[in-house]
Design a protein around this motif. Structure first.
Motif, PDB file in Angstrom:
ATOM      1  N   LEU A   1       0.796  -1.214   0.000  1.00 53.60           N
ATOM      2  CA  LEU A   1       0.000   0.000   0.000  1.00 53.60           C
ATOM      3  C   LEU A   1       0.831   1.267   0.000  1.00 53.60           C
ATOM      4  O   LEU A   1       0.298   2.355  -0.158  1.00 53.60           O
ATOM      5  CB  LEU A   1      -0.907   0.010   1.245  1.00 53.60           C
ATOM      6  CG  LEU A   1      -1.964  -1.097   1.297  1.00 53.60           C
ATOM      7  CD1 LEU A   1      -2.650  -1.082   2.641  1.00 53.60           C
ATOM      8  CD2 LEU A   1      -2.981  -0.916   0.191  1.00 53.60           C
ATOM      9  N   SER A   2       2.156   1.158   0.218  1.00 49.14           N
ATOM     10  CA  SER A   2       2.985   2.348   0.341  1.00 49.14           C
ATOM     11  C   SER A   2       2.946   3.175  -0.926  1.00 49.14           C
ATOM     12  O   SER A   2       2.890   2.659  -2.032  1.00 49.14           O
ATOM     13  CB  SER A   2       4.439   1.947   0.643  1.00 49.14           C
ATOM     14  OG  SER A   2       4.974   1.196  -0.418  1.00 49.14           O
TER      15      SER A   2
ATOM     16  N   ALA B   1      -2.825 -11.525  -5.673  1.00 48.66           N
ATOM     17  CA  ALA B   1      -3.315 -11.338  -7.044  1.00 48.66           C
ATOM     18  C   ALA B   1      -4.385 -10.255  -7.093  1.00 48.66           C
ATOM     19  O   ALA B   1      -4.444  -9.463  -8.047  1.00 48.66           O
ATOM     20  CB  ALA B   1      -3.862 -12.656  -7.589  1.00 48.66           C
ATOM     21  N   PHE B   2      -5.241 -10.214  -6.085  1.00 47.19           N
ATOM     22  CA  PHE B   2      -6.222  -9.129  -6.002  1.00 47.19           C
ATOM     23  C   PHE B   2      -5.520  -7.774  -5.955  1.00 47.19           C
ATOM     24  O   PHE B   2      -5.896  -6.831  -6.644  1.00 47.19           O
ATOM     25  CB  PHE B   2      -7.081  -9.285  -4.741  1.00 47.19           C
ATOM     26  CG  PHE B   2      -8.213 -10.281  -4.849  1.00 47.19           C
ATOM     27  CD1 PHE B   2      -8.655 -10.752  -6.069  1.00 47.19           C
ATOM     28  CD2 PHE B   2      -8.850 -10.737  -3.695  1.00 47.19           C
ATOM     29  CE1 PHE B   2      -9.709 -11.665  -6.159  1.00 47.19           C
ATOM     30  CE2 PHE B   2      -9.901 -11.632  -3.768  1.00 47.19           C
ATOM     31  CZ  PHE B   2     -10.333 -12.102  -4.996  1.00 47.19           C
ATOM     32  N   ARG B   3      -4.500  -7.680  -5.114  1.00 47.63           N
ATOM     33  CA  ARG B   3      -3.758  -6.422  -4.975  1.00 47.63           C
ATOM     34  C   ARG B   3      -3.126  -5.996  -6.302  1.00 47.63           C
ATOM     35  O   ARG B   3      -3.111  -4.813  -6.650  1.00 47.63           O
ATOM     36  CB  ARG B   3      -2.656  -6.573  -3.923  1.00 47.63           C
ATOM     37  CG  ARG B   3      -3.129  -6.578  -2.479  1.00 47.63           C
ATOM     38  CD  ARG B   3      -1.926  -6.480  -1.560  1.00 47.63           C
ATOM     39  NE  ARG B   3      -2.289  -6.576  -0.164  1.00 47.63           N
ATOM     40  CZ  ARG B   3      -2.799  -5.584   0.555  1.00 47.63           C
ATOM     41  NH1 ARG B   3      -3.009  -4.409  -0.014  1.00 47.63           N
ATOM     42  NH2 ARG B   3      -3.099  -5.748   1.831  1.00 47.63           N
TER      43      ARG B   3
ATOM     44  N   GLY C   1      -5.714  -4.812   5.492  1.00 47.66           N
ATOM     45  CA  GLY C   1      -6.150  -3.524   4.987  1.00 47.66           C
ATOM     46  C   GLY C   1      -6.636  -3.541   3.557  1.00 47.66           C
ATOM     47  O   GLY C   1      -6.783  -2.489   2.935  1.00 47.66           O
ATOM     48  N   PHE C   2      -6.921  -4.743   3.018  1.00 49.77           N
ATOM     49  CA  PHE C   2      -7.420  -4.834   1.648  1.00 49.77           C
ATOM     50  C   PHE C   2      -8.921  -5.064   1.677  1.00 49.77           C
ATOM     51  O   PHE C   2      -9.404  -5.974   2.347  1.00 49.77           O
ATOM     52  CB  PHE C   2      -6.727  -5.968   0.892  1.00 49.77           C
ATOM     53  CG  PHE C   2      -7.139  -6.045  -0.546  1.00 49.77           C
ATOM     54  CD1 PHE C   2      -6.626  -5.151  -1.469  1.00 49.77           C
ATOM     55  CD2 PHE C   2      -8.067  -6.984  -0.971  1.00 49.77           C
ATOM     56  CE1 PHE C   2      -7.027  -5.194  -2.795  1.00 49.77           C
ATOM     57  CE2 PHE C   2      -8.464  -7.039  -2.281  1.00 49.77           C
ATOM     58  CZ  PHE C   2      -7.948  -6.141  -3.214  1.00 49.77           C
ATOM     59  N   ASP C   3      -9.651  -4.269   0.926  1.00 53.67           N
ATOM     60  CA  ASP C   3     -11.109  -4.297   0.954  1.00 53.67           C
ATOM     61  C   ASP C   3     -11.655  -5.232  -0.118  1.00 53.67           C
ATOM     62  O   ASP C   3     -11.477  -4.995  -1.317  1.00 53.67           O
ATOM     63  CB  ASP C   3     -11.653  -2.876   0.752  1.00 53.67           C
ATOM     64  CG  ASP C   3     -13.121  -2.760   1.138  1.00 53.67           C
ATOM     65  OD1 ASP C   3     -13.626  -3.676   1.812  1.00 53.67           O
ATOM     66  OD2 ASP C   3     -13.750  -1.753   0.770  1.00 53.67           O
TER      67      ASP C   3
ATOM     68  N   ALA D   1     -14.539 -11.118  -4.086  1.00 53.10           N
ATOM     69  CA  ALA D   1     -13.946 -10.230  -5.081  1.00 53.10           C
ATOM     70  C   ALA D   1     -13.551  -8.916  -4.430  1.00 53.10           C
ATOM     71  O   ALA D   1     -14.139  -8.509  -3.419  1.00 53.10           O
ATOM     72  CB  ALA D   1     -14.949  -9.967  -6.208  1.00 53.10           C
ATOM     73  N   PRO D   2     -12.558  -8.227  -4.984  1.00 53.17           N
ATOM     74  CA  PRO D   2     -12.198  -6.904  -4.470  1.00 53.17           C
ATOM     75  C   PRO D   2     -13.386  -5.940  -4.580  1.00 53.17           C
ATOM     76  O   PRO D   2     -14.167  -5.998  -5.534  1.00 53.17           O
ATOM     77  CB  PRO D   2     -11.054  -6.465  -5.392  1.00 53.17           C
ATOM     78  CG  PRO D   2     -10.484  -7.745  -5.920  1.00 53.17           C
ATOM     79  CD  PRO D   2     -11.668  -8.655  -6.072  1.00 53.17           C
TER      80      PRO D   2
END
Length: 358
Positions: free
Chosen positions: A29-30, A101-103, A124-126, A244-245
């Motif tokens: 996320l940086s 992979a989502f990121r 922290g991934f939605d 899913a994201p």
């Protein structure tokens, strides 16, 4: 193959795992936190909009299909008439890999158990759950290393146990320990991912590892003569789900495609359950190189697909799982309701016969 963790106590290991995951999440996320904040707010608002009735022309999705199961299932069941384009079937299955992979935006939709969405939230991934299949029978057994004298759960005390914090195998292990009254400090949890479990068992780096029902026949065939065994419990991992994201679901065209995919996903699982002989031959024998006998031993343990019209039980189970992880210091406590996109609730159930609705 990584060496077992050098930390002596379960508490230290949990701190190690938490800090490691925190660093990974921060690295992902940086440099974009400020820019993503407004976008995330916009995505969450868009993800609450009603689902479109039709999938717009030109819509594409990247869908997970570990070991090419989904394509084969759809082909055999005659479910290839998707109203959108699958731009790639991604051979990926493990929760941590799916989150990565989502990121990277290389995956739009995945099939996992209940724990990866909890882990993604902690990082922290939605992302949101969009479909649920209830699992009533155990999908995992606990395999011992060759030459082990462990014969039951109580024998886990003081032993090295393969533990994947972000995967179904991890929560099955924690639930089994809790049911047996064994505290985390009474065992040595060795942080690994599930694809490392077999190697760790074979090398004697762990005493116990949870293996899927589909893995255990081949493991016992090779190492049973050397003293390896499996230990069964009644612990289940209740949820088999699609997720899913939130950014994907905020795209009205992709959300409509996801809604169109869910009925075929549900029907595909029903078809596989109803045609075990064909699935044994076409998947396990032809693609996994198992004998027909081994394949039959796996499908005999298969769960009947059950798609709940209401997600109440699933949400309760997911909350219990999150609380269990929080009690061990693996994640921070939170309310799991935010993990479910209830616009999709009931879509899978409506697609199958009454006997598969629960």
């Amino acid at each position: 193959m990584p060496s077992p963790s050098p930390f002596a106590s379960g508490v230290d290991r949990r701190l190690f795992l938490s800090s490691l995951l925190g660093v990974a999440a921060a690295a992902g996320l940086s440099g974009c936190a400020g820019a993503s904040s407004a976008a995330d707010t916009k995505s969450k608002g868009a993800a609450s909009a009603p689902l479109a009735d039709k999938v717009p022309s030109g819509t594409k999705l990247k869908i997970a299909s570990y070991q090419n199961v989904q394509q084969l299932q759809f082909k055999l069941a005659g479910l290839t008439d998707l109203p959108f384009t699958v731009s790639s079937w991604v051979n990926i299955g493990a929760g941590p890999d799916v989150i990565n992979a989502f990121r990277a935006k290389s995956l739009d939709l995945a099939n996992n158990a209940g724990i990866p969405p909890i882990q993604a939230h902690y990082q922290g991934f939605d992302a949101k759950i969009v479909a649920i299949n209830i699992t009533r029978k155990p999908n995992y057994v606990f395999a011992t290393k060759p030459g082990s004298d462990i014969k039951d759960i109580q024998g886990f005390k003081g032993k090295k146990l393969a533990f994947s914090q972000g995967q179904a195998q991890g929560v099955v292990l924690l639930r089994a320990l809790k049911a047996a009254g064994i505290k985390y400090g009474d065992v040595d949890l060795v942080p690994l991912t599930s694809n490392q479990f077999l190697t760790a068992l074979q090398a004697g780096q762990v005493d116990i590892a949870p293996l899927g029902n589909s893995q255990s026949p081949a493991y016992l065939k090779q190492y049973g003569p050397k003293g390896a065994r499996t230990i069964t419990t009644d612990v289940v991992d209740l949820l088999n789900l699609l997720w899913a994201p939130t950014s994907v679901l905020a795209d009205s065209a992709k959300a409509a495609a996801v809604a169109a995919y869910i009925p075929r996903w549900a029907k595909g699982q029903v078809w596989t359950y109803e045609h075990p002989d064909t699935w044994n031959e076409e998947f396990y024998v032809k693609t996994q190189n198992l004998t027909l006998g081994q394949a039959q031993s796996i499908t005999k343990l298969a769960n009947k697909p059950l798609f709940p019209p209401s997600w109440g039980e699933a949400i309760k189970w997911e909350q219990e799982t999150a609380d269990l992880l929080a009690e061990g210091g693996f994640v921070k406590a939170f309310k799991v309701d935010s993990l479910f996109d209830r616009r999709f609730e009931g879509i899978a159930a409506k697609a199958v016969a009454a006997e598969y609705r629960r």
